[in-house]
Write a protein that holds these residues in place. Structure first.
Motif, PDB file in Angstrom:
ATOM      1  N   ALA A  11       0.826  -1.208   0.000  1.00  0.00           N
ATOM      2  CA  ALA A  11       0.000   0.000   0.000  1.00  0.00           C
ATOM      3  C   ALA A  11       0.863   1.261   0.000  1.00  0.00           C
ATOM      4  O   ALA A  11       0.570   2.238  -0.705  1.00  0.00           O
ATOM      5  CB  ALA A  11      -0.928  -0.009   1.217  1.00  0.00           C
ATOM      6  N   THR A  12       1.958   1.242   0.761  1.00  0.00           N
ATOM      7  CA  THR A  12       2.868   2.386   0.805  1.00  0.00           C
ATOM      8  C   THR A  12       3.522   2.618  -0.546  1.00  0.00           C
ATOM      9  O   THR A  12       3.635   3.765  -1.016  1.00  0.00           O
ATOM     10  CB  THR A  12       3.948   2.168   1.878  1.00  0.00           C
ATOM     11  OG1 THR A  12       3.326   2.029   3.158  1.00  0.00           O
ATOM     12  CG2 THR A  12       4.915   3.346   1.923  1.00  0.00           C
ATOM     13  N   LEU A  13       3.957   1.552  -1.197  1.00  0.00           N
ATOM     14  CA  LEU A  13       4.577   1.683  -2.519  1.00  0.00           C
ATOM     15  C   LEU A  13       3.566   2.214  -3.539  1.00  0.00           C
ATOM     16  O   LEU A  13       3.909   3.053  -4.380  1.00  0.00           O
ATOM     17  CB  LEU A  13       5.140   0.338  -2.971  1.00  0.00           C
ATOM     18  CG  LEU A  13       6.341  -0.181  -2.181  1.00  0.00           C
ATOM     19  CD1 LEU A  13       6.707  -1.590  -2.627  1.00  0.00           C
ATOM     20  CD2 LEU A  13       7.548   0.744  -2.338  1.00  0.00           C
ATOM     21  N   HIS A  14       2.334   1.725  -3.472  1.00  0.00           N
ATOM     22  CA  HIS A  14       1.274   2.252  -4.342  1.00  0.00           C
ATOM     23  C   HIS A  14       1.154   3.762  -4.163  1.00  0.00           C
ATOM     24  O   HIS A  14       1.121   4.528  -5.141  1.00  0.00           O
ATOM     25  CB  HIS A  14      -0.062   1.580  -4.004  1.00  0.00           C
ATOM     26  CG  HIS A  14      -0.317   0.310  -4.741  1.00  0.00           C
ATOM     27  ND1 HIS A  14      -1.091   0.235  -5.879  1.00  0.00           N
ATOM     28  CD2 HIS A  14       0.107  -0.955  -4.492  1.00  0.00           C
ATOM     29  CE1 HIS A  14      -1.140  -1.015  -6.298  1.00  0.00           C
ATOM     30  NE2 HIS A  14      -0.423  -1.762  -5.469  1.00  0.00           N
ATOM     31  N   GLN A  15       1.072   4.202  -2.914  1.00  0.00           N
ATOM     32  CA  GLN A  15       0.879   5.624  -2.626  1.00  0.00           C
ATOM     33  C   GLN A  15       2.065   6.455  -3.116  1.00  0.00           C
ATOM     34  O   GLN A  15       1.886   7.541  -3.685  1.00  0.00           O
ATOM     35  CB  GLN A  15       0.672   5.823  -1.123  1.00  0.00           C
ATOM     36  CG  GLN A  15      -0.632   5.228  -0.598  1.00  0.00           C
ATOM     37  CD  GLN A  15      -0.695   5.226   0.916  1.00  0.00           C
ATOM     38  OE1 GLN A  15       0.159   5.791   1.586  1.00  0.00           O
ATOM     39  NE2 GLN A  15      -1.719   4.578   1.471  1.00  0.00           N
ATOM     40  N   PHE A  29      11.532   8.079  -9.527  1.00  0.00           N
ATOM     41  CA  PHE A  29      12.402   7.399  -8.576  1.00  0.00           C
ATOM     42  C   PHE A  29      13.493   6.641  -9.330  1.00  0.00           C
ATOM     43  O   PHE A  29      13.226   5.983 -10.331  1.00  0.00           O
ATOM     44  CB  PHE A  29      11.612   6.383  -7.735  1.00  0.00           C
ATOM     45  CG  PHE A  29      10.661   7.009  -6.757  1.00  0.00           C
ATOM     46  CD1 PHE A  29      11.130   7.786  -5.712  1.00  0.00           C
ATOM     47  CD2 PHE A  29       9.296   6.811  -6.877  1.00  0.00           C
ATOM     48  CE1 PHE A  29      10.255   8.362  -4.800  1.00  0.00           C
ATOM     49  CE2 PHE A  29       8.408   7.370  -5.977  1.00  0.00           C
ATOM     50  CZ  PHE A  29       8.889   8.150  -4.936  1.00  0.00           C
ATOM     51  N   GLU A  30      14.722   6.747  -8.862  1.00  0.00           N
ATOM     52  CA  GLU A  30      15.804   5.941  -9.420  1.00  0.00           C
ATOM     53  C   GLU A  30      15.900   4.592  -8.711  1.00  0.00           C
ATOM     54  O   GLU A  30      16.159   3.567  -9.331  1.00  0.00           O
ATOM     55  CB  GLU A  30      17.139   6.682  -9.303  1.00  0.00           C
ATOM     56  CG  GLU A  30      17.219   7.937 -10.165  1.00  0.00           C
ATOM     57  CD  GLU A  30      18.588   8.569 -10.088  1.00  0.00           C
ATOM     58  OE1 GLU A  30      19.499   7.961  -9.476  1.00  0.00           O
ATOM     59  OE2 GLU A  30      18.762   9.665 -10.635  1.00  0.00           O
ATOM     60  N   ARG A  31      15.727   4.607  -7.406  1.00  0.00           N
ATOM     61  CA  ARG A  31      15.781   3.386  -6.608  1.00  0.00           C
ATOM     62  C   ARG A  31      14.799   3.503  -5.455  1.00  0.00           C
ATOM     63  O   ARG A  31      14.549   4.593  -4.952  1.00  0.00           O
ATOM     64  CB  ARG A  31      17.177   3.167  -5.995  1.00  0.00           C
ATOM     65  CG  ARG A  31      18.314   2.987  -6.976  1.00  0.00           C
ATOM     66  CD  ARG A  31      18.324   1.595  -7.582  1.00  0.00           C
ATOM     67  NE  ARG A  31      19.554   1.383  -8.339  1.00  0.00           N
ATOM     68  CZ  ARG A  31      19.738   1.823  -9.582  1.00  0.00           C
ATOM     69  NH1 ARG A  31      18.786   2.509 -10.186  1.00  0.00           N
ATOM     70  NH2 ARG A  31      20.874   1.577 -10.215  1.00  0.00           N
ATOM     71  N   ILE A  32      14.257   2.383  -5.049  1.00  0.00           N
ATOM     72  CA  ILE A  32      13.515   2.297  -3.798  1.00  0.00           C
ATOM     73  C   ILE A  32      14.200   1.227  -2.958  1.00  0.00           C
ATOM     74  O   ILE A  32      14.320   0.067  -3.384  1.00  0.00           O
ATOM     75  CB  ILE A  32      12.038   1.931  -4.032  1.00  0.00           C
ATOM     76  CG1 ILE A  32      11.335   3.041  -4.812  1.00  0.00           C
ATOM     77  CG2 ILE A  32      11.333   1.688  -2.702  1.00  0.00           C
ATOM     78  CD1 ILE A  32       9.879   2.744  -5.123  1.00  0.00           C
TER      79      ILE A  32
END
Length: 265
Positions: A11-15, A29-32
């Protein structure tokens, strides 16, 4: 629970991705980076991201990195099954606190680590002094391209070490100079991932098959696997590394041989 943690992470990544897309003049984003807790098993978390249609269309898994305490690693592997799993899922292992160990002890630690994961890159350091930019550039396929074919080559297939002192986590390294039938390979991989007696952690491979001029990259994590074409030309041979528990050596060897295409003169 672990399910709740994985759901919260997704859910956090979706947001994050949606908010970044909606922002004005926002850079991509280059990296997570996702840091797991000390006793977490990375496999289910990675699978939950890869199995999410939205996230898998936006993100690709570059690599898993494990930070290892060289002085205590052998004991931790012996006492905690989670330590073996974290090593098994890693593509790059940072062997830290090397200043507290002799050269002989470090060689012993690397031997034990490689019994879990023979293809991970191992970097020795002290005080976690690593080149962060280089670490972030790590790709999961780097260790497969560096596979020692000469050491592995034995007829059409070879099986290397299976660990007995790391809570059953071991690795099978399979090699073939023959092309591989992709349908038979997929059927076999689905079978071992669905087998309740086998606990698959990682599958990594580069195979040559007659349907494509390019290499076919095989990537498997936990109960998920994927195949895609590489950007290079057709490889000379095929390599597959399977890491997990309950690996049935002779059965897997025969299945690998059965996936190969032989030409009779």
């Amino acid at each position: 629970t672990r399910c709740t943690v994985r759901s919260d992470l997704n859910a956090t990544l979706h947001q994050l991705l949606i908010r970044r897309r909606q922002a004005v003049d926002a850079l991509a984003f280059e990296r997570i980076l996702i840091e797991a807790s000390g006793l977490a098993s990375p496999g289910p978390t990675v699978q939950s991201i890869l199995a999410d249609p939205f996230l898998s269309s936006q993100l690709s898994w570059d690599a898993g990195v494990a930070l290892v305490h060289a002085q205590h690693m052998v004991r931790q592997l012996r006492e905690y099954p989670e330590a073996s799993e974290q090593i098994a899922y890693a593509d790059h292992i940072v062997l830290n606190h090397c200043d507290r160990c002799s050269a002989k002890d470090l060689d012993g630690v690397e031997t034990v680590v490689r019994s879990c994961n023979p293809n991970a890159a191992i970097q020795r350091t002290s005080h976690a002094q690593v080149d962060v930019a280089s670490l972030l550039a790590t790709r999961t396929w780097d260790t497969i391209w560096g596979f020692d074919r000469d050491a592995a080559r034995l007829g059409d297939a070879v099986i290397t070490s299976v660990a007995t002192h790391t809570h059953g986590v071991g690795a099978l390294s399979l090699h073939s100079e023959q092309p591989v039938d992709l349908d038979r390979l997929q059927e076999w991989l689905r079978g071992i991932m669905d087998d309740p007696n086998i606990d698959i952690m990682r599958i990594k491979g580069i195979v040559r098959c007659p349907q494509y001029a390019e290499s076919v990259i095989v990537q498997g994590v936990y109960q998920w696997f994927d195949m895609r074409l590489a950007d290079d030309g057709e490889p000379q041979d095929s390599i597959l590394v399977v890491i997990g528990r309950g690996l049935q050596r002779e059965a897997m060897r025969q299945s690998w041989v059965n996936c190969q295409i032989t030409h009779k003169g």
